[in-house]
Design an enzyme around this catalytic site. Structure first.
Site, PDB file in Angstrom:
ATOM      1  N   HIS B  48     -14.066  -8.767  -8.731  1.00  0.00           N
ATOM      2  CA  HIS B  48     -15.474  -9.100  -8.544  1.00  0.00           C
ATOM      3  C   HIS B  48     -15.869 -10.303  -9.410  1.00  0.00           C
ATOM      4  CE1 HIS B  48     -19.652  -8.183  -7.646  1.00  0.00           C
ATOM      5  NE2 HIS B  48     -19.917  -8.352  -8.928  1.00  0.00           N
ATOM      6  N   GLU B  70     -11.773  -7.806  -2.901  1.00  0.00           N
ATOM      7  CA  GLU B  70     -12.892  -7.075  -3.489  1.00  0.00           C
ATOM      8  C   GLU B  70     -13.403  -5.996  -2.528  1.00  0.00           C
ATOM      9  OE1 GLU B  70     -16.540  -9.065  -3.536  1.00  0.00           O
ATOM     10  OE2 GLU B  70     -17.357  -7.988  -5.252  1.00  0.00           O
ATOM     11  N   ASN B 411      19.282  -6.067 -15.744  1.00  0.00           N
ATOM     12  CA  ASN B 411      20.570  -5.433 -15.809  1.00  0.00           C
ATOM     13  C   ASN B 411      20.447  -3.909 -15.798  1.00  0.00           C
ATOM     14  OD1 ASN B 411      23.221  -6.807 -16.278  1.00  0.00           O
ATOM     15  ND2 ASN B 411      23.371  -4.972 -17.538  1.00  0.00           N
TER      16      ASN B 411
END
Lengths: 120, 695
Positions: B48, B70, B411
């Protein structure tokens, strides 16, 4: 000189509003959210409150409701900054005691015109 | 009056990037199906704000884009839309896209229009989906009357305020003033409802008005003036022509009394429930500051510094006073002053160093998103746990540790944690755990990256190493040695190079980067239980824990982090290879002996290895023994660059000034070992360099 309490959690909006209003000859005190504004309002007397609606800690509508409960703020104009999509917010704000609203986005001229209109 | 909006842009960008980080972490924490209203509110508020700001500051494209986000979020927080994993993913992608859009706006570079449209399309599709279970929007559905009546020249307005109109800060006079600007206005007040003086409440509005407005005015513009009060009054606007038809269009709000709004108060808005989300903002701080050339320093640290300098000034003036007419009787006082000065200087130094320190959350913040994306991509279920995010680390070290950390986390996700089926088969919970932990230990910062996966497959590592010729056939390293093999250049066990961790950057680079920071990495792996990588880093690059050693008449500093052990040489363990290269038998291995005086070509004090001291060091995975005359103190030394003051010298990483003012060279162990491997280093072909000359 009229003093305005500008409340917004967005730093850029606050900057813009403050700059514009000071430029138009008003005195401005800032607050970052409703809670902060409530604190400021208790020590500073202002002529008008301009508050954003969506804020953390305390939103603008709660702020308006709580300010209205203070004798010193019973008749002080309080404007909300809303977006056009938030019609329900306008009603909620009105119910809480808001004087009116300004729809975002607005430009500095609209802001000053509205404030001047309210303060007469 | 024209105001240059560009002056607010910097602030807008900063807060928008912060908002995006907040949205990202919020979305990652959002559980599909069981959404936390506070969390959605925080995400919504960030979107917003960005929308509001971008609209105000003229970033139209950003504003349009954020508007859809929004709206979706608004529906979610009102429970009109379900929070699905799909929606979260699209929103996450939108956050990325928005970040790039804002960056383009800030840098004035071109926006990737295709990508923006593509993601905007995804948002729109999501928005239009039926399963959204959208309810019709409450209120505001009444068809609007045709309010454009160009013929109307005369308007009659009946305005009856409710008693509480004034208590909302509205003033009828303001509205009359505005109406007056539209045309010719006549105002007649009706005072018939005025209360008796005894029961008169000055805060209530007892008056009502009949207004006549003449001019080419539209219904719309009149209504606009009364817009703010339409719920606080009875309002009847009609044109004279309409009045004649008697079919009046009445615009009347529902009457409301003192109880106005009370029902709403019983149902607080969702925002009012949310109280703590701003803390999240404070905690997270600036986004991606790791790449910035400026840092945010908390006021606390600055205050501490100012305080410290204040004390320093006091001590200075005290000492100056003492020095004016010094008497030997005052020796005690002088000593006190000096020890205070020492304490103060040390504290000042610590405080200054603290300024460069940032919480490691700056590096950790990227991982929730990364783990989320990777695990989705690979179909794994992984929970990321982070602890010690507030552990502070020097900014430069932080910047340089990010890449190795990213590699290690990838990893763990890629090779460490198994697929859900495999986990279930071993009786583990389907959701794997990757844990990032940071803490201080003995002047170092320790970062652990652990997973509860399968652990390193020692057989496979050994086989691979043999295939690649990294170890000799028949050589079976110790268990730790096998783990260490993965740090060798050219080692990769992934059967297929995946785009996750096999990016051409091996673990050898990770180790090298960490060593370049003066750090160490080790592995603890238990088959079937998981793997931990433990990184030890110095808190800062400006100060180093050093071992002072003497050779000849010089003092050198060996970084403590490079030292494995120090021992007294047993003559029988010294061997000669090919009649000249000296090696020392250290348990099962042979390490080369480096005679420091030879490397730096200084007159030796003692050339006999027998009974001498050997400091066993490691650099670039190679061990060596440095033959020295004596072990001195261990202390923290401030690193001064040799390059800026003199020139680069092989075997030396920098210099420092010792307590007595002499300069000591800090050894660069890796390059020292390299140097010792060059044939004939003992022939004094190294730059003649001793500290006294460098000074």
């Amino acid at each position: 000189m009229a003093k305005i309490l500008a409340v917004d959690d967005s730093a850029s909006m606050r900057q813009m509003v403050t700059f514009t209003l000071k430029n138009a000859g008003f005195e401005v005190v800032e607050a970052v959210d409703g809670q902060d504004a409530l604190k400021v309002a208790q020590t500073t007397k202002v002529n008008l409150v301009l508050t954003d609606v969506n804020m953390p800690n305390m939103d603008g509508i709660t702020l308006i409701r709580q300010l209205r409960a203070l004798p010193a703020y019973k008749f002080i104009p309080m404007l909300m900054l809303t977006t056009e999509s938030a019609d329900n917010k306008k009603n909620e704000g009105k119910a809480a005691g808001a004087t009116g609203w300004l729809v975002k986005p607005f430009n500095p001229d609209q802001l000053v015109a509205t404030i001047k209109k309210v303060l007469g | 009056m024209s105001i240059d909006m560009a002056q607010f842009h910097q602030t807008f960008f900063e807060e928008s990037f912060e908002g995006l980080d907040l949205m990202e972490s919020g979305l990652l924490d959002l559980d599909a199906g069981d959404a936390d209203i506070d969390l959605i509110n925080t995400i919504f508020r960030a979107a917003h704000s960005i929308k509001g700001g971008s609209g105000t500051f003229g970033f139209k494209r950003v504003c349009e884009f954020t508007h859809i986000m929004e709206t979706l979020l608004d529906e979610m927080r009102d429970k009109r839309r379900k929070v699905t994993q799909e929606a979260v993913n699209i929103l996450l992608q939108s956050v990325d896209c928005l970040r790039d859009m804002l960056a383009s706006e800030r840098n004035g570079s071109r926006m990737d229009e295709d990508r923006v449209s593509q993601i905007q399309g995804m948002l729109n599709d999501l928005f239009n989906k039926k399963e959204a279970s959208q309810l019709p929007a409450a209120g505001n559905t009444a068809p609007k009357e045709d309010n454009h009546d160009p013929d109307a020249q005369v308007w009659h307005i009946r305005f009856i305020p409710f008693p509480n109109l004034l208590a909302k800060g509205n003033d009828p006079v303001r509205m009359f003033r505005e109406l007056d600007l539209l045309g010719e206005l006549e105002v007649v007040a009706n005072i018939s409802n005025l209360a008796e003086f005894s029961s008169f409440n000055p805060e209530e509005c007892y008056l009502s008005w009949n207004l006549t407005l003449k001019g080419a005015v539209t219904m719309e513009s009149i209504k606009e003036i009364f817009e703010w009060v339409e719920d606080d009054c009875e309002l009847d606007i009609r044109s004279l022509s309409q009045e004649k038809t008697a079919d009046a269009v009445e615009h009347q709000s529902r009457p409301e009394g003192a109880g106005n709004g009370s029902e709403k108060e019983k149902n607080p808005s969702p925002e009012s429930i949310n109280r703590d989300s701003s803390k999240a903002i404070d905690k997270r701080g600036a986004p991606a500051t790791a790449e910035n050339s400026s840092i945010r320093v908390s006021i606390d640290k600055i205050d501490g510094l100012i305080n410290m300098v204040g004390e320093l000034v006091i001590i200075q003036s005290m000492l100056a006073q003492l020095g004016k007419d010094f008497d030997i009787d005052q020796l005690g006082k002088l000593r006190d002053g000096l020890s205070q000065l020492e304490r103060n200087t040390r504290e000042l130094q610590e405080n200054v160093m603290r300024i460069r320190m940032l919480p490691i959350s700056f590096a950790f913040n990227r991982f929730p998103r990364m783990v989320h994306d990777l695990s989705q991509k690979m179909g794994k279920q992984i929970e990321l746990k982070m602890s010690g995010e507030n552990t502070e680390l020097d900014k430069t070290v932080m910047e340089k540790i990010v890449d190795p950390l990213v590699h290690l986390v990838r990893n763990s996700v890629d090779h460490g944690v198994e697929m859900p089926e495999a986990r279930r088969a071993c009786g583990k919970p389907e959701t794997g755990l990757v844990h990032l932990n940071a803490y201080h230990k003995g002047g170092n910062i320790v970062i652990e990256i652990s997973d509860d996966g399968a652990g390193l497959n020692k057989e496979r590592i050994l086989r691979k190493a043999q295939e690649k010729g990294l170890i000799k056939d028949g050589e079976i390293p110790s268990e730790e040695g096998i783990n260490e093999l993965i740090f060798l250049p050219g080692f990769s066990t992934a059967e297929v190079v995946s785009d996750v961790s096999g990016r051409g950057v091996g673990m050898d680079v990770v180790k090298k980067n960490i060593q370049a920071l003066g750090g160490k990495i080790e592995i603890i792996s238990r088959e079937g239980k998981g793997t931990s990588f433990i990184i030890r880093l110095p808190l800062t690059l400006a100060i180093l824990d050093g071992q002072l050693v003497s050779a000849g008449d010089q003092i050198y500093i060996i970084p403590l982090v490079s030292i494995i052990e120090s021992l007294q040489i047993i003559e029988g363990n010294v061997n000669l290879i090919a009649g000249k290269a000296e090696v020392y038998k250290l348990r099962d291995e042979y390490i080369p002996i480096i005679r420091l005086y030879d490397v730096f070509n200084i007159p030796p004090k003692n050339t006999d290895l027998k009974g001498g001291l050997l400091v066993v060091v490691e650099g670039d995975g190679k061990k060596a023994g440095i033959f020295i005359d004596d072990l001195l103190d261990q202390q923290q030394v401030v690193i001064k660059s040799l390059e800026t003051n003199f020139k680069r010298v092989e075997g030396v990483s920098g210099a420092t000034i010792l307590g007595d003012g002499t300069v000591a060279l800090i050894m660069d162990i890796s390059s020292l070992i390299r140097l010792s491997h060059q044939p004939g280093y003992t022939n004094h072909n190294v730059t003649i360099l001793s500290a006294s000359k460098a000074a």
